[in-house]
Design a protein around this motif. Structure first.
Motif, short mmCIF file in Angstrom:
data_model
loop_
_atom_site.label_atom_id
_atom_site.label_comp_id
_atom_site.label_asym_id
_atom_site.label_seq_id
_atom_site.Cartn_x
_atom_site.Cartn_y
_atom_site.Cartn_z
N GLU A 1 -3.41 1.54 5.31
CA GLU A 1 -4.72 0.89 5.19
C GLU A 1 -4.82 -0.33 6.11
OE1 GLU A 1 -6.78 1.08 1.32
OE2 GLU A 1 -4.77 1.35 0.48
N HIS A 2 -4.39 -0.14 7.35
CA HIS A 2 -4.44 -1.22 8.32
C HIS A 2 -5.87 -1.67 8.60
CE1 HIS A 2 -0.21 -0.11 10.03
NE2 HIS A 2 -0.13 -1.02 9.09
N GLY A 3 -6.82 -0.72 8.57
CA GLY A 3 -8.21 -1.10 8.78
C GLY A 3 -8.70 -2.04 7.71
N ARG A 4 -8.36 -1.76 6.46
CA ARG A 4 -8.76 -2.63 5.35
C ARG A 4 -8.08 -3.99 5.46
NH1 ARG A 4 -7.74 -2.95 -0.79
NH2 ARG A 4 -5.96 -1.56 -0.54
N THR B 1 0.81 -1.22 0.00
CA THR B 1 0.00 0.00 0.00
C THR B 1 0.84 1.27 0.00
OG1 THR B 1 -0.12 -0.10 2.42
CG2 THR B 1 -1.95 -1.09 1.17
N THR B 2 2.07 1.20 0.50
CA THR B 2 2.89 2.41 0.63
C THR B 2 4.30 2.17 0.12
OG1 THR B 2 3.58 1.80 2.87
CG2 THR B 2 1.62 3.21 2.66
N ARG B 3 4.99 3.27 -0.15
CA ARG B 3 6.42 3.19 -0.41
C ARG B 3 7.15 2.94 0.91
NH1 ARG B 3 5.48 8.36 -3.26
NH2 ARG B 3 5.21 7.99 -5.49
N GLN B 4 8.42 2.58 0.81
CA GLN B 4 9.16 2.20 2.02
C GLN B 4 9.51 3.37 2.92
OE1 GLN B 4 12.54 -0.35 1.26
NE2 GLN B 4 11.45 -1.52 -0.28
N SER C 1 -10.36 -0.27 -1.38
CA SER C 1 -10.12 0.97 -0.65
C SER C 1 -11.39 1.84 -0.64
CB SER C 1 -8.97 1.75 -1.29
OG SER C 1 -7.76 1.09 -1.13
N GLN C 2 -12.09 1.83 -1.75
CA GLN C 2 -13.30 2.65 -1.87
C GLN C 2 -14.34 2.26 -0.83
OE1 GLN C 2 -15.18 2.46 -5.72
NE2 GLN C 2 -16.50 4.21 -5.32
N GLU C 3 -14.51 0.94 -0.64
CA GLU C 3 -15.48 0.47 0.35
C GLU C 3 -15.12 0.99 1.75
OE1 GLU C 3 -17.16 -3.85 -0.39
OE2 GLU C 3 -15.02 -3.80 -0.90
N MET C 4 -13.86 0.86 2.10
CA MET C 4 -13.42 1.28 3.43
C MET C 4 -13.52 2.79 3.61
SD MET C 4 -12.73 -1.47 5.08
CE MET C 4 -11.97 -0.72 6.52
N THR C 5 -13.14 3.55 2.58
CA THR C 5 -13.17 5.00 2.67
C THR C 5 -14.60 5.51 2.79
OG1 THR C 5 -11.13 5.20 1.39
CG2 THR C 5 -12.52 7.15 1.53
N TRP D 1 -7.37 9.15 16.85
CA TRP D 1 -7.43 8.14 15.80
C TRP D 1 -7.57 8.79 14.43
CZ3 TRP D 1 -12.25 9.21 13.91
CH2 TRP D 1 -13.26 9.56 14.82
N CYS D 2 -7.30 7.98 13.41
CA CYS D 2 -7.47 8.42 12.03
C CYS D 2 -8.14 7.29 11.26
CB CYS D 2 -6.14 8.77 11.40
SG CYS D 2 -6.26 9.32 9.67
N MET D 3 -9.32 7.54 10.74
CA MET D 3 -10.05 6.54 9.98
C MET D 3 -9.50 6.46 8.55
SD MET D 3 -14.05 7.06 10.98
CE MET D 3 -14.69 6.56 12.59
N PRO D 4 -9.85 5.39 7.83
CA PRO D 4 -9.44 5.30 6.42
C PRO D 4 -9.84 6.56 5.65
CG PRO D 4 -10.36 3.21 7.13
CD PRO D 4 -10.57 4.17 8.27
#
Length: 269
Positions: A150-153, A24-27, A42-46, A112-115
């Motif tokens: 995207e740990h929640g996903r 999901t991310t660069r290093q 990702s769309q579903e989670m967002t 906290w921070c949601m998707p």
């Protein structure tokens, strides 16, 4: 029954294979390179997070606990404004997310921070820990990192995969009732908890880098967890916790802070 078994095996194998090439991310400078299992979009989670966030804000507004301290709200939003551009180092699309930052009046030591970048800070964590702006940046960077990775996903995908596995196990063995519940618990302890600790470590490291790149002292993350430890939030044995043990966490944060210290000094010039 044979057809059902074949379908379940195929579903489980197909779901498992989804994690092979997912990153999901660069290093970044901290070297986050773990492959991730993603079965949901990702769309579903967002979309789900956006709806949940709106509901939380609506409830807080009705209770008159939303953004009641203008000075404190200004502090966290200023920190966010400096951190958000730095998210590009991990995800090129992230700075353009619909980031939102709000303050909820509560004694809880929480943030906290949601998707998708929906952030909330509780007044309790700022007041009780007497957080500096550097320390707010450390916490916010950590929470933003959960969204970036995207740990929640990933957790939702793991739960879906576990459910497929349990269904297959029930079909193959006939295990039901309490025995199946015990099996679910064993799978949870074996699979979910270690991944959760991994998530926390990834978020720690990425958060420190985000803060450093934004010109916030990376060692502030160490201060935060020293404060948390003094308040008694962290006595749970590491093997049974979703968070790394405090001593191990602090040692890791010290190493990562040293690694990104140059980024901090460069940003401060």
């Amino acid at each position: 029954m044979r057809l059902i078994k074949s379908f379940l095996i195929g579903s489980l194998l197909l779901a498992s294979s989804a994690c092979v090439n997912t990153q999901t991310t660069r290093q970044g400078a901290v070297g986050i390179e773990r492959q991730q299992l993603m079965l949901l979009s990702s769309q579903e989670m967002t979309q789900g997070a956006s709806q949940a966030y709106d509901a939380i804000l609506k409830e807080a507004k009705e209770k008159k606990t939303l953004n009641t301290d203008a000075v404190m709200l200004g502090r966290i939003r200023t920190v966010a404004q400096r951190l958000i551009p730095q998210t590009a180092v991990f995800r090129q699309d992230a700075p353009a997310w619909d980031w939102q930052v709000n303050l909820i009046k509560s004694d809880q030591l929480n943030a906290w921070c949601m998707p998708g970048g929906k952030i909330a800070f509780y007044t309790g964590i700022i007041q009780k820990l007497a957080l500096t702006d550097d320390e707010i940046a450390a916490i916010m960077g950590h929470e933003m990192a959960h969204a970036l990775r995207e740990h929640g996903r990933e957790r939702a995908s793991e739960a879906q995969l576990t459910q497929i596995g349990l269904t297959a196990l029930q079909v193959f063995t006939g295990i039901q009732g309490p025995a199946l519940d015990a099996t679910a618990m064993a799978l949870n302890v074996t699979l979910t908890l270690p991944n959760s600790r991994t998530h926390e470590t990834e978020a720690d490291r990425m958060g420190v880098e985000l803060a450093a790149r934004a010109g916030y002292n990376p060692y502030a993350a160490v201060n935060v967890w020293q404060k948390m430890s003094k308040m008694g939030n962290g006595g749970t044995p590491e093997i049974l916790s979703t968070h790394p043990a405090p001593d191990n966490r602090i040692k890791d944060l010290q190493k990562v802070a040293k690694k990104v210290e140059g980024l901090y000094l460069k940003a401060k010039k």
